[in-house]
Enzyme design. Structure first.
Site: not given
Length: 628
Positions: A35, A37, A146
């Protein structure tokens, strides 16, 4: 407020339209597979926040949108000092995003890429802090999937490690399940994750092991030309021992990293809490240094080094000028003028840096820290450094040291002679530079050899001793009493420090009889801090914390009685046994808390807010350099 980009992206404009009045976007901080930010301001609370917007293709698919919201809301329930807090999770038409705290800092990955491998003490501290965070998440059924340096953020000024992006990798990976790689980042995947198998908490520990390896060595245990080859190496090849690449790493910590990188999950640590306990042992049960105190020690040591360098350089110039005046005379007063300029410049620079150190000391006192906190912290920091140097035996002062000193003096003399008799401006400048730098390098080298093998640093010893006590007393007179809080440190820390002072004040034969007391004090202090990290909703938290602090208080009172001649060493045995029992109780509670399942949360509304507990101090904002 920063000015938004001159050509804002479509995501910037669309998101700002949705959140106007509540959040004011400033600029884009980064973007990646997970995404975009943005840095923003929370209008109501007037604080910086980070807003993470999901990729449009993910938000457009109902099942992925639902999975992301579920993962984000689960992560939002994680409240821990080393986890980035999520304040809100929202969806508006095709925009799905969450709002998290913003921290002024950088990622661990950016730090290593910028400055190279970290010191062993820093790697151990960061590894333990991340293990605490993972232990908190695992106990609540949340697997990160992750863990990597770019998902570990280091707060500027304090160095505090904070973990972000819990559970998001799996959702992003599921965009294209037929062709997608396993969830996560190939360089840090566990063998079972690389094979696409179901993972548990021990998969995160493997990834943390790769992260610690990278932080300690500046490189990865496995490299390959493509992702598939890299995954194959993680799945099948044994990782090289970390101490082959970082021989200064303490042996116990190196063994812990190697164990984290075991191929079979059963061969790794059973839990993140077990790992954090092992790393704590590797750090020598040294206790906790408050971030402002650690920062003060680092900055003041830097100032001290600069002052020593200035004094060495200035002294070299003055001595050289005096020698030149004896040899060639003071032609038109030029040599004396240069000598005067050198002294004035050295004093001015030293005064400026010294004043900065006094200002740092004043700021620390205003924060509620006194000289006893510095004394205890200096001992802990020095022990951390001794651990780092343990693997490399010092050579000490020998023939090489004296040859270095003689060579420095000879080169410096030659440089200043060249300055005096050399023909040409460039030659004279070269002589000037050589005359100054040669003695500085020589003195620093000789000093390093002289201090090699000696415990602690000289500056920390000065700060911990009479010089530091007088410095804090002098500076303390410039700070009004009303400006200084009574204390900013936990009671357990203060009690442990006071008790340790009493222990060291005992006669030698009594210290030998009570040799286990320092380690027991460190254990009780860390136990109390571990209990503070438990949820406040835990009904037994207060009573167990009270027991840990009471055990410390009993030991302090016993030592006071012993010092006053009202008790014997043998009479301390019962309280020492009770203190051990408290430590075992806390360990058992931590193990049970790790195994306990988290209750299933109720269904969330379309907009969920998870503002921090008002009883806790507000978290600084956090975001690293990567949007992944």
């Amino acid at each position: 407020m920063a000015t938004p980009p001159t050509a804002p992206t479509p995501e910037f404009l669309a998101l700002q339209q949705v959140v106007k009045g509540r959040y004011s976007l400033e600029r884009e901080l980064g973007r990646g597979g997970m995404g975009v930010v943005f840095l923003a301001r929370d209008v109501a609370l007037d604080r910086p926040v980070a807003v993470k917007l999901l990729p449009p293709d993910l938000a457009a698919r109902d099942e992925l949108r639902a999975a992301f919201l579920r993962e984000a809301r689960t992560a939002a329930r994680l409240a821990h000092p080393h986890i980035v807090p999520i304040h809100a999770v929202e969806e508006h038409d095709d925009l799905v995003f969450f709002v998290m705290a913003f921290i002024d800092g950088e990622t661990l990955g950016a730090r290593v890429r910028r400055a190279g491998p970290l010191a062993a003490g820093e790697v151990m501290r960061i590894t333990q802090e991340v293990a605490w965070a993972l232990g908190h998440a695992h106990a609540r059924g949340v697997i990160h999937r992750d863990v990597k340096p770019d998902n570990i953020l280091l707060e500027r000024g304090t160095g505090r490690a904070m973990v972000t992006d819990f559970g998001i990798a799996q959702v992003v990976q599921s965009r294209d399940p037929e062709n997608a790689m396993p969830a996560g980042t190939p360089q840090y995947m566990s063998p079972e994750q690389a094979r696409g198998e179901t993972v548990d908490a021990r998969s995160d520990l493997y990834s943390l092991g790769v992260t610690a390896y990278f932080a300690a060595t500046g490189r990865l245990p496995f490299v390959a030309s493509n992702a598939q080859a890299l995954l194959l190496k993680h799945a099948e090849e044994l990782a090289p021992p970390v101490r082959d690449a970082a021989p200064r790493l303490p042996r116990a910590f190196g063994t812990a990293i190697d164990r984290l990188l075991a191929k079979r999950a059963d061969d790794r640590f059973d839990s993140a809490d077990a790992l954090s306990a092992t790393v704590g042992d590797a750090r020598g049960a040294m206790g906790v240094v408050a971030a402002p105190v650690r920062q003060y020690l680092a900055s003041s040591e830097q100032v001290a080094g600069e002052l020593a360098t200035l004094a060495t350089a200035g002294g070299a110039v003055v001595i050289a000028m005096e020698i030149l005046k004896l040899i060639a005379g003071d032609f038109l007063g030029i040599t004396s003028a240069m000598e005067l300029i050198t002294v004035a410049t050295t004093l001015a620079l030293a005064g400026a840096r010294g004043w900065q150190m006094l200002d740092e000391t004043r700021r620390l006192i205003r924060g509620g820290y006194r000289h006893d906190a510095i004394r205890a912290a200096a001992a802990i920091v020095d022990r951390e450094r001794e651990l780092e140097k343990a693997a490399v035996p010092p050579h000490g002062v020998g023939a090489r040291t004296w040859i270095t000193a003689a060579a420095g003096a000879a080169v410096s003399t030659a440089g200043f002679v060249t300055l005096q008799v050399g023909q040409g401006f460039l030659l004279q400048v070269a002589g000037w530079m050589v005359g100054i730098t040669a003695p500085v390098i020589a003195v620093r080298s000789v000093w390093r050899d002289f201090r090699a093998g000696k415990p602690g640093t000289l500056w920390n010893k000065l700060l911990a001793g009479r010089f530091g006590r007088r410095l804090f007393s002098l500076v303390g007179h410039t700070v009004r009493d009303g400006d200084v809080p009574l204390s900013v440190e936990p009671t357990a820390v203060l009690l442990a420090r006071a008790t340790e002072d009493l222990f060291h004040a005992l006669p030698g034969y009594q210290r030998e009889q009570l040799a286990e007391v320092p380690a027991l004090l460190a254990k009780l202090q860390s136990d109390a801090e571990a209990l503070r990290r438990l949820d406040d909703a835990d009904p037994g938290k207060a009573s167990r914390l009270e027991a840990a602090v009471a055990a410390l208080e009993n030991l302090r009172l016993d030592l006071l009685r012993l010092q006053a001649g009202r008790a014997t060493v043998q009479e301390l045995t019962a309280d020492i046994d009770r203190a051990r029992d408290v430590g075992r109780m806390v360990d058992a509670i931590a193990e049970l808390a790790t195994d306990a399942p988290d209750p299933t949360p109720a269904e969330d509304s379309r907009v969920e807010r998870n503002d921090p507990d008002p009883s806790r101090p507000p978290e600084p904002g956090i975001l690293g350099d990567s949007a992944d």
